[in-house]
Scaffold this motif. Structure first.
Motif, PDB file in Angstrom:
ATOM      1  N   THR A  92       0.842  -1.188   0.000  1.00 27.91           N
ATOM      2  CA  THR A  92       0.000   0.000   0.000  1.00 27.91           C
ATOM      3  C   THR A  92       0.884   1.247   0.000  1.00 27.91           C
ATOM      4  O   THR A  92       2.098   1.149   0.179  1.00 27.91           O
ATOM      5  N   ARG A 214      -6.789   1.555   7.582  1.00 33.54           N
ATOM      6  CA  ARG A 214      -7.465   2.058   6.383  1.00 33.54           C
ATOM      7  C   ARG A 214      -6.721   1.656   5.117  1.00 33.54           C
ATOM      8  O   ARG A 214      -7.356   1.308   4.098  1.00 33.54           O
ATOM      9  N   ALA A 218      -8.434  -0.750   2.265  1.00 28.18           N
ATOM     10  CA  ALA A 218      -8.541  -0.290   0.874  1.00 28.18           C
ATOM     11  C   ALA A 218      -7.928  -1.308  -0.078  1.00 28.18           C
ATOM     12  O   ALA A 218      -8.463  -1.569  -1.161  1.00 28.18           O
TER      13      ALA A 218
END
Length: 234
Positions: A92, A214, A218
């Motif tokens: 990420t 988060r 995602a």
């Protein structure tokens, strides 16, 4: 999240500080509690298991880089570890400036100040240095005080130099806002940088935990296929 979701691998920088190491372990526990994910640590430096070792054991996984800037570990080491482990994991974006509210929380207990130095670790990568300077500008607006970036290593100005510059400009009480994730050798050096007050590192702050969760969620929402990037997208 369901149990078949890919594990969350928290990529962290190692430290020889026992307190710093414990902070990383506690952060992983907090992230697991908040996400319900299978959370593992993958050390990018100093400690084992290395990030590569962790990813080889897991196969498919989502790597969340617990880093504040796009230095060498983020742009080179993490993608290399993913490749070395077979390329089944994906990374990420790093945490970065999303933690500024946590930095402000840590700064509040130091009391009043006329100016502040945002103390980052430092990097030979100009992109990473520019990111700290950008956060410093946001910090200055948030506290409505003059702010300069200072670096513990590899970059300039150093934290003591930034403190001295603010004093030379006439600011009597200068604070240091620690732009560091965990206590260790770098945070200890800030105590001797000439400021009137130094904030604590971010540590296991709820806002940091939330930012990590988060990013994982995602990534979980996107299918893990060969078309997905295997490097950090920031």
């Amino acid at each position: 999240m369901a149990s078949f979701d890919p594990p969350l691998v928290l990529a962290v920088h190692g430290t020889r500080s026992a307190l710093g190491t414990r902070t990383s372990l506690e952060l992983a526990e907090a992230v697991a509690d908040a996400s319900g994910a299978d959370v593992r640590l993958g050390w990018v430096d100093i400690h084992t298991p290395t990030l590569t070792d962790t990813l080889r054991e897991l196969g498919e996984a989502i790597v969340v880089p617990a880093f504040l800037t796009s230095g060498y570990h983020v742009t080179s080491d993490i993608p290399a570890a993913i490749t070395a482990a077979g390329g089944l994991a994906t990374a990420t974006p790093l945490i970065g400036a999303d933690v500024l509210p946590a930095v402000l929380d840590r700064l509040e207990p130091v009391g009043e100040f006329d100016a502040v130095v945002l103390a980052g670790a430092g990097s030979l990568r100009q992109r990473a240095v520019a990111e700290v300077r950008a956060v410093t500008r946001t910090l200055a607006r948030a506290v409505d005080r003059p702010a300069l970036a200072g670096f513990v290593t590899a970059s300039s100005p150093t934290v003591p130099e930034a403190v001295a510059t603010l004093r030379a400009a006439g600011h009597r009480r200068v604070a240091i806002a620690s732009y560091l994730l965990a206590p260790g050798r770098f945070s200890e050096q800030l105590e001797d940088a000439g400021a009137d007050a130094v904030s604590e590192p971010i540590g296991v702050h709820p806002l940091l935990v939330d930012a990590i969760v988060r990013r994982w969620r995602a990534a979980v929402a996107e299918p893990l296929t060969d078309s997905r990037p295997k490097a950090v997208n920031d």
